[in-house]
Design a protein around this motif. Structure first.
Motif, short mmCIF file in Angstrom:
data_model
loop_
_atom_site.label_atom_id
_atom_site.label_comp_id
_atom_site.label_asym_id
_atom_site.label_seq_id
_atom_site.Cartn_x
_atom_site.Cartn_y
_atom_site.Cartn_z
N GLU A 108 -59.95 1.46 -3.60
CA GLU A 108 -59.12 0.74 -4.56
C GLU A 108 -57.93 1.56 -5.05
O GLU A 108 -56.97 1.00 -5.58
N GLN A 109 -57.96 2.87 -4.88
CA GLN A 109 -56.85 3.73 -5.31
C GLN A 109 -55.82 3.96 -4.21
O GLN A 109 -54.79 4.57 -4.44
N GLY A 110 -56.11 3.54 -2.99
CA GLY A 110 -55.16 3.73 -1.89
C GLY A 110 -55.84 4.24 -0.64
O GLY A 110 -57.06 4.19 -0.50
N ASP A 111 -55.03 4.70 0.28
CA ASP A 111 -55.52 5.25 1.53
C ASP A 111 -55.57 6.78 1.44
O ASP A 111 -54.67 7.40 0.87
N TRP A 112 -56.59 7.35 2.02
CA TRP A 112 -56.78 8.79 1.99
C TRP A 112 -57.03 9.30 3.39
O TRP A 112 -57.66 8.64 4.21
N MET A 113 -56.57 10.50 3.67
CA MET A 113 -56.84 11.16 4.94
C MET A 113 -58.04 12.08 4.75
O MET A 113 -58.06 12.90 3.83
N GLN A 114 -59.05 11.91 5.57
CA GLN A 114 -60.22 12.80 5.53
C GLN A 114 -60.19 13.66 6.79
O GLN A 114 -60.11 13.15 7.90
N ILE A 115 -60.26 14.96 6.59
CA ILE A 115 -60.30 15.91 7.69
C ILE A 115 -61.61 16.68 7.59
O ILE A 115 -61.94 17.20 6.52
N SER A 116 -62.37 16.73 8.67
CA SER A 116 -63.64 17.47 8.65
C SER A 116 -63.66 18.49 9.78
O SER A 116 -63.11 18.27 10.84
N ILE A 117 -64.28 19.62 9.47
CA ILE A 117 -64.44 20.70 10.44
C ILE A 117 -65.92 21.03 10.49
O ILE A 117 -66.55 21.27 9.46
N GLU A 118 -66.47 21.02 11.68
CA GLU A 118 -67.89 21.31 11.87
C GLU A 118 -68.01 22.42 12.91
O GLU A 118 -67.27 22.44 13.90
N ASP A 119 -68.93 23.35 12.67
CA ASP A 119 -69.12 24.44 13.62
C ASP A 119 -70.60 24.74 13.81
O ASP A 119 -71.44 24.22 13.08
N ASN A 120 -70.90 25.57 14.78
CA ASN A 120 -72.28 25.97 15.04
C ASN A 120 -72.50 27.43 14.65
O ASN A 120 -73.23 28.16 15.29
N GLY A 121 -71.88 27.84 13.55
CA GLY A 121 -71.93 29.23 13.10
C GLY A 121 -73.23 29.60 12.41
O GLY A 121 -74.26 28.94 12.56
N ILE A 122 -73.16 30.67 11.62
CA ILE A 122 -74.36 31.26 11.03
C ILE A 122 -74.93 30.43 9.90
O ILE A 122 -76.07 30.63 9.50
N GLY A 123 -74.16 29.52 9.34
CA GLY A 123 -74.68 28.63 8.31
C GLY A 123 -74.65 29.22 6.91
O GLY A 123 -74.13 30.30 6.68
N LEU A 124 -75.24 28.48 5.99
CA LEU A 124 -75.20 28.84 4.58
C LEU A 124 -76.47 28.32 3.92
O LEU A 124 -76.88 27.19 4.15
N ASN A 125 -77.09 29.15 3.08
CA ASN A 125 -78.25 28.71 2.31
C ASN A 125 -77.80 27.78 1.19
O ASN A 125 -76.73 27.98 0.60
#
Length: 69
Positions: free
Chosen positions: A27-44
């Motif tokens: 309802e507020q407009g159009d937004w650009m979503q950018i996502s980056i995914e990797d197979n790295g060491i991760g995060l707790n």
């Protein structure tokens, strides 16, 4: 973000980085979503808030170089 995905990759696995984008409409407009995914060491989950604090590195400097910015 892509730099960290490559720097913090697992030693025994070739790094993989996927970048995607799309338009989200609301309802507020159009937004650009950018996502980056990797197979790295991760995060707790326990460290998920801490990573957004400037100059606070998740790993020690002898493991991975960087300033935490």
């Amino acid at each position: 973000m892509v730099h960290n995905a490559l720097k913090l990759s697992k030693a025994e696995v070739p790094p993989r980085v996927a970048i995607a984008c799309g338009i989200i409409e609301d309802e507020q407009g159009d937004w650009m979503q950018i996502s980056i995914e990797d197979n790295g060491i991760g995060l707790n989950d326990a460290d998920s808030e801490r990573i957004f604090t400037s100059f606070d590195c998740h790993h020690s400097k002898d493991q991975y170089e960087g300033s935490g910015v």
